[in-house]
Write a protein that holds these residues in place. Structure first.
Motif, PDB file in Angstrom:
ATOM      1  N   ASN A 261       0.804  -1.219   0.000  1.00 27.91           N
ATOM      2  CA  ASN A 261       0.000   0.000   0.000  1.00 27.91           C
ATOM      3  C   ASN A 261       0.840   1.273   0.000  1.00 27.91           C
ATOM      4  O   ASN A 261       0.342   2.332   0.304  1.00 27.91           O
ATOM      5  N   THR A 262       2.101   1.174  -0.345  1.00 27.83           N
ATOM      6  CA  THR A 262       2.945   2.359  -0.388  1.00 27.83           C
ATOM      7  C   THR A 262       2.738   3.087  -1.708  1.00 27.83           C
ATOM      8  O   THR A 262       2.285   2.510  -2.695  1.00 27.83           O
ATOM      9  N   SER A 263       3.061   4.366  -1.709  1.00 27.82           N
ATOM     10  CA  SER A 263       2.900   5.139  -2.947  1.00 27.82           C
ATOM     11  C   SER A 263       3.995   4.760  -3.942  1.00 27.82           C
ATOM     12  O   SER A 263       5.048   4.260  -3.534  1.00 27.82           O
ATOM     13  N   PRO A 264       3.771   5.028  -5.251  1.00 29.03           N
ATOM     14  CA  PRO A 264       4.758   4.635  -6.261  1.00 29.03           C
ATOM     15  C   PRO A 264       6.147   5.235  -6.043  1.00 29.03           C
ATOM     16  O   PRO A 264       7.145   4.641  -6.405  1.00 29.03           O
ATOM     17  N   ASP A 265       6.217   6.457  -5.442  1.00 24.22           N
ATOM     18  CA  ASP A 265       7.543   7.034  -5.233  1.00 24.22           C
ATOM     19  C   ASP A 265       8.233   6.496  -3.992  1.00 24.22           C
ATOM     20  O   ASP A 265       9.405   6.759  -3.793  1.00 24.22           O
ATOM     21  N   GLU A 266       7.545   5.760  -3.148  1.00 23.06           N
ATOM     22  CA  GLU A 266       8.167   5.152  -1.974  1.00 23.06           C
ATOM     23  C   GLU A 266       8.792   3.830  -2.388  1.00 23.06           C
ATOM     24  O   GLU A 266       8.112   2.817  -2.488  1.00 23.06           O
ATOM     25  N   VAL A 267      10.094   3.864  -2.626  1.00 17.21           N
ATOM     26  CA  VAL A 267      10.760   2.649  -3.085  1.00 17.21           C
ATOM     27  C   VAL A 267      11.788   2.129  -2.085  1.00 17.21           C
ATOM     28  O   VAL A 267      12.182   0.974  -2.172  1.00 17.21           O
ATOM     29  N   LEU A 268      12.215   2.951  -1.164  1.00 16.06           N
ATOM     30  CA  LEU A 268      13.219   2.511  -0.199  1.00 16.06           C
ATOM     31  C   LEU A 268      12.560   2.051   1.099  1.00 16.06           C
ATOM     32  O   LEU A 268      11.530   2.589   1.502  1.00 16.06           O
ATOM     33  N   PRO A 269      13.147   1.053   1.745  1.00 12.66           N
ATOM     34  CA  PRO A 269      12.606   0.583   3.026  1.00 12.66           C
ATOM     35  C   PRO A 269      12.604   1.712   4.061  1.00 12.66           C
ATOM     36  O   PRO A 269      13.430   2.627   3.998  1.00 12.66           O
ATOM     37  N   TYR A 270      11.662   1.635   5.006  1.00  7.82           N
ATOM     38  CA  TYR A 270      11.598   2.609   6.089  1.00  7.82           C
ATOM     39  C   TYR A 270      10.973   1.946   7.314  1.00  7.82           C
ATOM     40  O   TYR A 270      10.413   0.852   7.223  1.00  7.82           O
ATOM     41  N   VAL A 271      11.078   2.626   8.434  1.00  2.00           N
ATOM     42  CA  VAL A 271      10.489   2.141   9.684  1.00  2.00           C
ATOM     43  C   VAL A 271       9.342   3.070  10.037  1.00  2.00           C
ATOM     44  O   VAL A 271       9.485   4.294  10.015  1.00  2.00           O
ATOM     45  N   THR A 272       8.178   2.486  10.358  1.00  2.00           N
ATOM     46  CA  THR A 272       7.001   3.283  10.693  1.00  2.00           C
ATOM     47  C   THR A 272       7.128   3.874  12.096  1.00  2.00           C
ATOM     48  O   THR A 272       8.023   3.504  12.856  1.00  2.00           O
ATOM     49  N   SER A 273       6.201   4.745  12.439  1.00  2.00           N
ATOM     50  CA  SER A 273       6.210   5.364  13.769  1.00  2.00           C
ATOM     51  C   SER A 273       5.934   4.337  14.863  1.00  2.00           C
ATOM     52  O   SER A 273       6.218   4.584  16.025  1.00  2.00           O
ATOM     53  N   PHE A 274       5.393   3.164  14.501  1.00  2.00           N
ATOM     54  CA  PHE A 274       5.179   2.109  15.492  1.00  2.00           C
ATOM     55  C   PHE A 274       6.227   0.999  15.351  1.00  2.00           C
ATOM     56  O   PHE A 274       6.014  -0.146  15.716  1.00  2.00           O
ATOM     57  N   ASP A 275       7.390   1.375  14.832  1.00  2.00           N
ATOM     58  CA  ASP A 275       8.582   0.526  14.780  1.00  2.00           C
ATOM     59  C   ASP A 275       8.425  -0.761  13.982  1.00  2.00           C
ATOM     60  O   ASP A 275       8.919  -1.817  14.380  1.00  2.00           O
ATOM     61  N   SER A 276       7.754  -0.679  12.848  1.00  2.00           N
ATOM     62  CA  SER A 276       7.688  -1.820  11.933  1.00  2.00           C
ATOM     63  C   SER A 276       8.453  -1.476  10.666  1.00  2.00           C
ATOM     64  O   SER A 276       8.346  -0.362  10.147  1.00  2.00           O
ATOM     65  N   LEU A 277       9.219  -2.436  10.202  1.00  2.00           N
ATOM     66  CA  LEU A 277       9.974  -2.263   8.964  1.00  2.00           C
ATOM     67  C   LEU A 277       9.037  -2.472   7.784  1.00  2.00           C
ATOM     68  O   LEU A 277       8.314  -3.471   7.724  1.00  2.00           O
ATOM     69  N   VAL A 278       9.047  -1.531   6.846  1.00  2.00           N
ATOM     70  CA  VAL A 278       8.253  -1.651   5.625  1.00  2.00           C
ATOM     71  C   VAL A 278       9.216  -1.707   4.445  1.00  2.00           C
ATOM     72  O   VAL A 278      10.095  -0.859   4.312  1.00  2.00           O
ATOM     73  N   ILE A 279       9.033  -2.737   3.613  1.00  2.00           N
ATOM     74  CA  ILE A 279       9.839  -2.873   2.402  1.00  2.00           C
ATOM     75  C   ILE A 279       8.872  -2.870   1.223  1.00  2.00           C
ATOM     76  O   ILE A 279       8.147  -3.844   1.003  1.00  2.00           O
ATOM     77  N   PRO A 280       8.808  -1.764   0.475  1.00  2.00           N
ATOM     78  CA  PRO A 280       7.874  -1.686  -0.651  1.00  2.00           C
ATOM     79  C   PRO A 280       8.162  -2.763  -1.707  1.00  2.00           C
ATOM     80  O   PRO A 280       9.314  -3.135  -1.918  1.00  2.00           O
ATOM     81  N   PHE A 281       7.109  -3.240  -2.356  1.00  2.00           N
ATOM     82  CA  PHE A 281       7.279  -4.244  -3.405  1.00  2.00           C
ATOM     83  C   PHE A 281       8.158  -3.726  -4.536  1.00  2.00           C
ATOM     84  O   PHE A 281       8.857  -4.486  -5.184  1.00  2.00           O
ATOM     85  N   ASN A 282       8.104  -2.411  -4.777  1.00  2.00           N
ATOM     86  CA  ASN A 282       8.897  -1.844  -5.872  1.00  2.00           C
ATOM     87  C   ASN A 282      10.261  -1.342  -5.400  1.00  2.00           C
ATOM     88  O   ASN A 282      10.913  -0.565  -6.070  1.00  2.00           O
ATOM     89  N   SER A 283      10.720  -1.844  -4.258  1.00  2.00           N
ATOM     90  CA  SER A 283      12.044  -1.473  -3.752  1.00  2.00           C
ATOM     91  C   SER A 283      13.118  -2.156  -4.605  1.00  2.00           C
ATOM     92  O   SER A 283      12.845  -3.140  -5.296  1.00  2.00           O
ATOM     93  N   PRO A 284      14.352  -1.644  -4.555  1.00  2.00           N
ATOM     94  CA  PRO A 284      15.440  -2.322  -5.273  1.00  2.00           C
ATOM     95  C   PRO A 284      15.529  -3.797  -4.841  1.00  2.00           C
ATOM     96  O   PRO A 284      15.258  -4.135  -3.686  1.00  2.00           O
ATOM     97  N   LEU A 285      15.887  -4.654  -5.768  1.00  2.00           N
ATOM     98  CA  LEU A 285      15.902  -6.102  -5.529  1.00  2.00           C
ATOM     99  C   LEU A 285      16.700  -6.508  -4.302  1.00  2.00           C
ATOM    100  O   LEU A 285      16.347  -7.460  -3.616  1.00  2.00           O
ATOM    101  N   ARG A 286      17.756  -5.789  -3.979  1.00  2.00           N
ATOM    102  CA  ARG A 286      18.582  -6.194  -2.841  1.00  2.00           C
ATOM    103  C   ARG A 286      17.821  -6.150  -1.519  1.00  2.00           C
ATOM    104  O   ARG A 286      18.171  -6.840  -0.587  1.00  2.00           O
ATOM    105  N   TYR A 287      16.762  -5.336  -1.404  1.00  2.00           N
ATOM    106  CA  TYR A 287      15.970  -5.260  -0.173  1.00  2.00           C
ATOM    107  C   TYR A 287      14.884  -6.329  -0.110  1.00  2.00           C
ATOM    108  O   TYR A 287      14.292  -6.555   0.930  1.00  2.00           O
ATOM    109  N   GLN A 288      14.573  -6.966  -1.229  1.00  2.00           N
ATOM    110  CA  GLN A 288      13.465  -7.915  -1.302  1.00  2.00           C
ATOM    111  C   GLN A 288      13.894  -9.284  -0.770  1.00  2.00           C
ATOM    112  O   GLN A 288      14.248 -10.186  -1.502  1.00  2.00           O
TER     113      GLN A 288
END
Length: 126
Positions: free
Chosen positions: A61-88
């Protein structure tokens, strides 16, 4: 790897460095033993490649420009499906969630993504 339990200062190569509670640091075993005995640090798990790790949220559910992993305000790691392959991590060749957390500077969350039966964790998350 060691976690700082109480604030203290140490001289490293002639420079005084402050150790902050909660930081994860890497020390030679001889120095670490002394600080462990003084109650200043505690050993944390050593990341290994063959250990099961908890799944991070795959960011469908991330926006198309969100491609890099990030940590939410409730401390969960989010890895977008369209992130670079090395993060997948779910694809062959992708790095582990723990490696991604280290890269993001959030080593404090590593236990959250470890298998509950390993590394001293006793909680179970579904």
């Amino acid at each position: 790897m060691y976690k700082v339990k109480c604030e203290f200062k140490v001289k490293v190569k002639g420079v005084v460095v402050s150790m902050v509670v909660g930081n994860v640091i890497d020390l030679p075993e001889a120095a670490a033993t002394m600080f462990i005995e003084q109650g200043k640090i505690e050993k944390v798990f050593e990341p290994v490649d063959d250990v099961s790790e908890r799944m991070a949220i795959q960011g469908e559910n991330t926006s198309p420009d969100e491609v890099l992993p990030y940590v939410t305000s409730f401390d969960s790691l989010v890895i977008p499906f369209n992130s670079p392959l090395r993060y997948q991590y779910w694809k062959k060749g992708g790095q582990s969630p723990c490696d991604t957390l280290k890269e993001l500077g959030r080593c404090d969350l590593l236990d959250k993504y470890r298998h509950p039966g390993l590394g001293g964790m006793d909680r179970v998350r579904n």
